[in-house]
Design a protein around this motif. Structure first.
Motif, mmCIF file in Angstrom:
data_model
loop_
_atom_site.group_PDB
_atom_site.id
_atom_site.type_symbol
_atom_site.label_atom_id
_atom_site.label_comp_id
_atom_site.label_asym_id
_atom_site.label_seq_id
_atom_site.Cartn_x
_atom_site.Cartn_y
_atom_site.Cartn_z
ATOM 1 N N UNK A 194 -6.812 -1.120 8.245
ATOM 2 C CA UNK A 194 -8.177 -1.518 7.926
ATOM 3 C C UNK A 194 -8.305 -1.535 6.408
ATOM 4 N N UNK A 195 -8.801 -2.627 5.845
ATOM 5 C CA UNK A 195 -9.039 -2.673 4.402
ATOM 6 C C UNK A 195 -10.522 -2.848 4.145
ATOM 7 N N UNK A 196 -11.005 -2.125 3.156
ATOM 8 C CA UNK A 196 -12.406 -2.208 2.742
ATOM 9 C C UNK A 196 -12.449 -2.200 1.220
ATOM 10 N N UNK A 197 -13.573 -2.612 0.677
ATOM 11 C CA UNK A 197 -13.714 -2.566 -0.775
ATOM 12 C C UNK A 197 -13.810 -1.105 -1.222
ATOM 13 N N UNK A 198 -13.415 -0.868 -2.455
ATOM 14 C CA UNK A 198 -13.513 0.493 -3.001
ATOM 15 C C UNK A 198 -14.967 0.956 -3.023
ATOM 16 N N UNK A 211 -9.522 -2.312 -6.357
ATOM 17 C CA UNK A 211 -10.726 -2.734 -5.617
ATOM 18 C C UNK A 211 -10.583 -2.742 -4.109
ATOM 19 N N UNK A 212 -9.455 -2.244 -3.573
ATOM 20 C CA UNK A 212 -9.236 -2.218 -2.122
ATOM 21 C C UNK A 212 -8.798 -0.816 -1.706
ATOM 22 N N UNK A 213 -9.320 -0.374 -0.577
ATOM 23 C CA UNK A 213 -8.857 0.865 0.048
ATOM 24 C C UNK A 213 -8.347 0.489 1.434
ATOM 25 N N UNK A 214 -7.151 0.953 1.756
ATOM 26 C CA UNK A 214 -6.553 0.672 3.062
ATOM 27 C C UNK A 214 -6.487 1.968 3.860
ATOM 28 N N UNK A 215 -6.763 1.869 5.156
ATOM 29 C CA UNK A 215 -6.783 3.038 6.036
ATOM 30 C C UNK A 215 -5.955 2.714 7.273
ATOM 31 N N UNK A 236 0.846 -1.194 0.000
ATOM 32 C CA UNK A 236 0.000 0.000 0.000
ATOM 33 C C UNK A 236 0.879 1.241 0.000
ATOM 34 N N UNK A 237 0.467 2.255 -0.759
ATOM 35 C CA UNK A 237 1.130 3.556 -0.746
ATOM 36 C C UNK A 237 0.155 4.549 -0.101
ATOM 37 N N UNK A 238 0.430 4.869 1.150
ATOM 38 C CA UNK A 238 -0.479 5.704 1.926
ATOM 39 C C UNK A 238 -0.244 7.187 1.667
ATOM 40 N N UNK A 239 -1.344 7.939 1.701
ATOM 41 C CA UNK A 239 -1.304 9.399 1.608
ATOM 42 C C UNK A 239 -2.105 9.951 2.780
ATOM 43 N N UNK A 240 -1.586 11.023 3.365
ATOM 44 C CA UNK A 240 -2.274 11.654 4.488
ATOM 45 C C UNK A 240 -3.503 12.409 3.987
ATOM 46 N N UNK A 241 -4.528 12.393 4.764
ATOM 47 C CA UNK A 241 -5.765 13.079 4.426
ATOM 48 C C UNK A 241 -5.541 14.576 4.242
ATOM 49 N N UNK A 291 -4.466 7.963 7.183
ATOM 50 C CA UNK A 291 -3.824 7.896 5.880
ATOM 51 C C UNK A 291 -4.576 6.842 5.079
ATOM 52 N N UNK A 292 -4.715 7.092 3.787
ATOM 53 C CA UNK A 292 -5.482 6.217 2.918
ATOM 54 C C UNK A 292 -4.609 5.775 1.749
ATOM 55 N N UNK A 293 -4.720 4.511 1.395
ATOM 56 C CA UNK A 293 -4.024 3.979 0.221
ATOM 57 C C UNK A 293 -5.070 3.447 -0.755
#
Length: 60
Positions: free
Chosen positions: A42-46, A27-31, A4-9, A20-22
């Motif tokens: 935490x991973x959730x579907x897009x 199809x996956x978003x990581x927080x 995952x490549x995270x970016x700060x909100x 931070x969100x990647x």
């Protein structure tokens, strides 16, 4: 799995308290907590992430 490549909100507090969100994995978003980058993710579907954002933006 890809890394995952995270970016700060963009809504980050000056004190650094934010998430931070990647979104670089299909199809996956990581927080994660920006204060604990080696902590849990935490991973959730897009689709679920989009619904979450729409709910938040609807309340503004």
């Amino acid at each position: 799995m890809s890394k995952f490549r995270f970016k700060k909100s963009s809504y980050s507090e000056p004190t650094g308290e934010c998430v931070e969100v990647a979104r670089n994995v299909p199809r996956i978003v990581a927080v994660r907590d920006s204060k604990d980058p080696s902590g849990p993710v935490l991973t959730v579907s897009a689709v679920a992430w989009g619904a979450f954002q729409a709910t938040l933006l609807g309340d503004m």
